[in-house]
Scaffold this active site. Sequence first.
Site, PDB file in Angstrom:
ATOM      1  N   TYR A   1       0.843  -1.207   0.000  1.00  0.00           N
ATOM      2  CA  TYR A   1       0.000   0.000   0.000  1.00  0.00           C
ATOM      3  C   TYR A   1       0.877   1.255   0.000  1.00  0.00           C
ATOM      4  O   TYR A   1       0.703   2.152   0.818  1.00  0.00           O
ATOM      5  CB  TYR A   1      -0.979   0.011   1.190  1.00  0.00           C
ATOM      6  CG  TYR A   1      -1.995  -1.103   1.146  1.00  0.00           C
ATOM      7  CD1 TYR A   1      -3.115  -1.019   0.312  1.00  0.00           C
ATOM      8  CD2 TYR A   1      -1.829  -2.246   1.907  1.00  0.00           C
ATOM      9  CE1 TYR A   1      -4.037  -2.051   0.254  1.00  0.00           C
ATOM     10  CE2 TYR A   1      -2.750  -3.289   1.859  1.00  0.00           C
ATOM     11  CZ  TYR A   1      -3.849  -3.176   1.036  1.00  0.00           C
ATOM     12  OH  TYR A   1      -4.756  -4.204   0.991  1.00  0.00           O
ATOM     13  N   HIS A   2       1.818   1.269  -0.900  1.00  0.00           N
ATOM     14  CA  HIS A   2       2.657   2.456  -1.065  1.00  0.00           C
ATOM     15  C   HIS A   2       3.317   2.412  -2.445  1.00  0.00           C
ATOM     16  O   HIS A   2       3.258   1.384  -3.135  1.00  0.00           O
ATOM     17  CB  HIS A   2       3.732   2.524   0.034  1.00  0.00           C
ATOM     18  CG  HIS A   2       4.666   1.368   0.037  1.00  0.00           C
ATOM     19  ND1 HIS A   2       4.594   0.346   0.941  1.00  0.00           N
ATOM     20  CD2 HIS A   2       5.696   1.062  -0.793  1.00  0.00           C
ATOM     21  CE1 HIS A   2       5.538  -0.539   0.687  1.00  0.00           C
ATOM     22  NE2 HIS A   2       6.216  -0.133  -0.361  1.00  0.00           N
TER      23      HIS A   2
END
Length: 137
Positions: free
Chosen positions: A51-52
Amino acid sequence: MLYKRISFDKFEDGNGDLVPIEFNEVSQQVPFDVKRLYFIKCNKGDLNRGYHAHRNLEQVIMCCNGSFILELDDGLGNVEEVYLNEINEAVHIQGVKWRILKEFSEDCLIAVLASQPYDVADYIREYDEFVAYVKDI
Ligand code: T46
């Protein structure tokens, strides 16, 4: 494609598998100078990771044991998934890509080669910021 596949040589002799990776200009097995190696060990049922995106990082990601799915998103509407389950199969990620690591098998062991030392400022951890960033570059 949002990634490139790399297949390293695998030596199988009936007593296991050996995958050598050389870090030098002659072999060019890895398309950047490796500055960092890290491992991620997960199990079935573990929460998704990632999630980045990274502003300035190349990576080669491989699954040394078990399996998992790597989801890549370029922020421009393209999303691709890669299933990794072979010790000698890897994915080269270049450019700014949002990533999610998910669906880990039992005893999943992931290895990541990275082109830069760890730098917390290189991470974009908000999806909206990531989309705005890729539209700007
Ligand atoms: C990526 C995916 C595939 C460090 O101290 N040094 C390091 O080199 C790394 C990679 C992490 N950390 C610390 C920072 C956090 O406190 O380890 C902890 C977990 O890191 P993170 O939540 O970023 O882990 P993942 O699995 O979500 O992401 C990692 C990498 O950070 C990232 O670059 O692309 O693996």
